[in-house]
Write an enzyme that holds these catalytic residues in place. Structure first.
Site, mmCIF file in Angstrom:
data_model
loop_
_atom_site.group_PDB
_atom_site.id
_atom_site.type_symbol
_atom_site.label_atom_id
_atom_site.label_comp_id
_atom_site.label_asym_id
_atom_site.label_seq_id
_atom_site.Cartn_x
_atom_site.Cartn_y
_atom_site.Cartn_z
ATOM 1 N N LEU A 216 -4.395 -2.645 -17.003
ATOM 2 C CA LEU A 216 -5.591 -2.912 -17.806
ATOM 3 C C LEU A 216 -6.290 -1.637 -18.250
ATOM 4 O O LEU A 216 -7.457 -1.681 -18.651
ATOM 5 C CB LEU A 216 -6.568 -3.798 -17.023
ATOM 6 N N CYS A 234 -8.339 -0.682 -8.910
ATOM 7 C CA CYS A 234 -8.895 -1.861 -9.586
ATOM 8 C C CYS A 234 -8.102 -3.124 -9.253
ATOM 9 O O CYS A 234 -8.676 -4.170 -8.916
ATOM 10 C CB CYS A 234 -8.924 -1.635 -11.088
ATOM 11 N N HIS A 235 -6.771 -3.038 -9.361
ATOM 12 C CA HIS A 235 -5.943 -4.215 -9.118
ATOM 13 C C HIS A 235 -4.757 -3.927 -8.206
ATOM 14 O O HIS A 235 -3.852 -4.749 -8.076
ATOM 15 C CB HIS A 235 -5.430 -4.781 -10.453
ATOM 16 N N GLY A 236 -4.749 -2.722 -7.598
ATOM 17 C CA GLY A 236 -3.757 -2.427 -6.586
ATOM 18 C C GLY A 236 -2.383 -2.058 -7.103
ATOM 19 O O GLY A 236 -1.374 -2.465 -6.503
#
Length: 270
Positions: A216, A234-236
């Protein structure tokens, strides 16, 4: 009206035609015909079917109307013919002299003028196209920002430095021999985005990638994660020391920009 028909069929009318007095006869007949049409129009309208039966008389009437003095056009003899002598070449001014003697020189002059015009036109078109294309290219300040020069001696071994390039973070990593060996031994068949380490670097000691997560667009953290490369909290998403995705939702490896080494101590990105 009967008098008009009799006049057209009379011997006097025919003699007038032979003696080239047609104009006077036509003028007199036309005056009578016009007066008759003005004052006796209703008689013509009521008797139109009867008049069409007299084809010979109608032919004479049509002849009188068509050949009336009002329809005669005289040639204009007072027009002055323009003189183009000043615009003619000296070799062709004399109409009694053959122009074949000077045909070669005149042809050469025509070819010269045509060739010169073609050259000037092509040059003008080339200049116009060049200026148009140049107007759409990047300006000097934009080109200046499109490249960045980095001094590699400022980056110690095993460390990563971040630079700003074209508004994005740029990661420059000085890898150790252990990291180089580890990343070269990775089985690319197990990778989500298969890419060998040697295809992502020019000099194995230096890894240069954009610091933008392919998930992202977040900015990963250097020297972190399960594989010791980069980690996006943020999202690993986990990347190895070659910038390849190894774990997490990111679908692709970190992007490798174009760069070159002018010498061993300098790299130019862009």
């Amino acid at each position: 009206m009967t008098f008009l028909f009799q006049l057209c069929d009379s011997t006097v009318f025919q003699k007038c035609l032979k003696k080239q007095m047609l104009q006077q006869c036509i003028s007199d007949a036309m005056i009578l015909a016009r007066q008759y049409i003005v004052f006796k129009f209703h008689i013509f309208y009521d008797a139109k079917e009867k008049l069409f039966n007299f084809q010979g008389h109608m032919s004479a009437l049509i002849l009188v109307i068509i050949l009336s003095p009002a329809g005669i056009r005289h040639s204009h003899t007072d027009i002055k013919i323009p003189d183009f002598t000043d615009y003619r070449r000296p070799d062709v001014v004399n109409p009694s002299k053959s122009s074949q003697e000077s045909s070669d020189s005149r042809r050469a002059f025509s070819y010269l003028v045509t060739g010169a015009t073609a050259v000037v036109s092509v040059y003008a078109a080339k200049t116009a196209v060049t200026q148009f294309v140049s107007s759409m290219s990047a300006s000097a300040d934009v080109l200046a920002l499109s490249k960045i020069e980095i001094k590699l001696s400022d980056i110690p071994e095993g460390k990563n430095m971040t630079f700003k390039w074209r508004g994005k973070p740029l990661f420059v990593r000085h890898r150790t021999e252990k990291e180089i060996t580890t990343e070269a031994a990775v089985n690319i068949a197990e990778l989500r985005d298969p890419e060998h380490d040697k295809d992502r670097v020019i000099n194995p000691k230096w890894v240069i990638v954009l610091g933008v997560c392919t998930h992202l667009g977040c900015v990963p953290i250097a020297n972190a994660g399960d594989f010791g490369g980069y980690y996006c909290p943020c999202h690993g998403s986990h990347y190895d020391a070659s910038g390849r995705i190894r774990k997490g939702p990111a679908p692709l490896n970190l992007e490798v920009p174009y760069y070159e080494f002018p010498d061993d101590e300098t790299v130019i990105v862009g």
